[in-house]
Scaffold this active site. Sequence first.
Site, PDB file in Angstrom:
ATOM      1  N   ASP A  95      29.017 -63.673  60.070  1.00  0.00           N
ATOM      2  CA  ASP A  95      30.177 -64.228  60.790  1.00  0.00           C
ATOM      3  C   ASP A  95      31.113 -63.099  61.427  1.00  0.00           C
ATOM      4  OD1 ASP A  95      31.749 -63.126  58.758  1.00  0.00           O
ATOM      5  OD2 ASP A  95      32.561 -65.047  58.069  1.00  0.00           O
ATOM      6  N   HIS A 150      10.093 -63.012  34.121  1.00  0.00           N
ATOM      7  CA  HIS A 150      11.258 -63.080  35.096  1.00  0.00           C
ATOM      8  C   HIS A 150      10.813 -64.266  35.734  1.00  0.00           C
ATOM      9  CE1 HIS A 150      13.349 -59.316  34.057  1.00  0.00           C
ATOM     10  NE2 HIS A 150      12.263 -58.726  34.243  1.00  0.00           N
ATOM     11  N   CYS A 194      29.168 -61.397  55.455  1.00  0.00           N
ATOM     12  CA  CYS A 194      30.706 -61.796  55.829  1.00  0.00           C
ATOM     13  C   CYS A 194      31.689 -60.952  55.507  1.00  0.00           C
ATOM     14  CB  CYS A 194      30.539 -63.327  55.575  1.00  0.00           C
ATOM     15  SG  CYS A 194      31.143 -63.505  53.794  1.00  0.00           S
ATOM     16  N   HIS A 225      14.183 -58.628  38.986  1.00  0.00           N
ATOM     17  CA  HIS A 225      14.240 -59.519  37.950  1.00  0.00           C
ATOM     18  C   HIS A 225      14.286 -60.811  38.678  1.00  0.00           C
ATOM     19  CE1 HIS A 225      16.052 -56.888  34.649  1.00  0.00           C
ATOM     20  NE2 HIS A 225      15.071 -56.432  35.225  1.00  0.00           N
ATOM     21  N   THR A 244      33.720 -61.086  52.545  1.00  0.00           N
ATOM     22  CA  THR A 244      33.340 -60.654  51.225  1.00  0.00           C
ATOM     23  C   THR A 244      31.835 -60.867  50.734  1.00  0.00           C
ATOM     24  OG1 THR A 244      33.482 -63.133  50.654  1.00  0.00           O
ATOM     25  CG2 THR A 244      35.721 -61.935  50.540  1.00  0.00           C
TER      26      THR A 244
HETATM   27  C1  RB5 Z   1      36.350 -64.966  57.147  1.00  0.00           C
HETATM   28  O1  RB5 Z   1      37.888 -64.655  57.266  1.00  0.00           O
HETATM   29  C2  RB5 Z   1      36.107 -64.756  55.693  1.00  0.00           C
HETATM   30  O2  RB5 Z   1      36.609 -65.895  55.092  1.00  0.00           O
HETATM   31  C3  RB5 Z   1      34.662 -64.646  55.726  1.00  0.00           C
HETATM   32  O3  RB5 Z   1      34.131 -63.638  56.458  1.00  0.00           O
HETATM   33  C4  RB5 Z   1      34.036 -64.556  54.379  1.00  0.00           C
HETATM   34  O4  RB5 Z   1      34.716 -63.501  53.549  1.00  0.00           O
HETATM   35  C5  RB5 Z   1      34.329 -65.805  53.361  1.00  0.00           C
HETATM   36  O5  RB5 Z   1      33.662 -65.729  52.191  1.00  0.00           O
END
Ligand code: RB5
Length: 149
Positions: free
Chosen positions: A8, A133, A65, A98, A67
Amino acid sequence: MRIALGSDHGGLNLKKEIILHLEKKGYEIKDFGTYTEDSCDYPDFALQVAESVVKKEFDFGILVCGTGIGISITANKVPGIRAALCSDTFSAHATREHNNANILALGERVVGKGLALDIVDTFLNAEFQGDRHQKRIDKITKIEEKYSK
Ligand code: RB5
């Protein structure tokens, strides 16, 4: 080796660095988007990459993304996908060895570029160890089947 990538807006810049890195190493890559910094929804890109990996159009997927959490949660909804969110190299090789992970997820706001590229290299160079595994992965597949319509 063929690699499908997606992100994203929160993972766009790290994804671009990963693409440059993989192209230099001779990997065949496809970027499923996003292509701009405009705000967008990570499930749209997770789904495209996950489906292309399940269909065996690519050997592995890499999703980024902010996180790495939302995009990995989404990818793991596709039966046959084992997406691993990694922020360290130990997890990156362990999840190939694994879990036979077929998608690597990263968080651009979590790991720096240098570590992220090491994680990518580690993931792509590790090999599934099979044996006990595989038995555990078969149990994951059974759970997917139980909840598939
Ligand atoms: C976008 O702002 C953020 O929410 C997305 O990139 C991600 O971290 C969501 O899990």
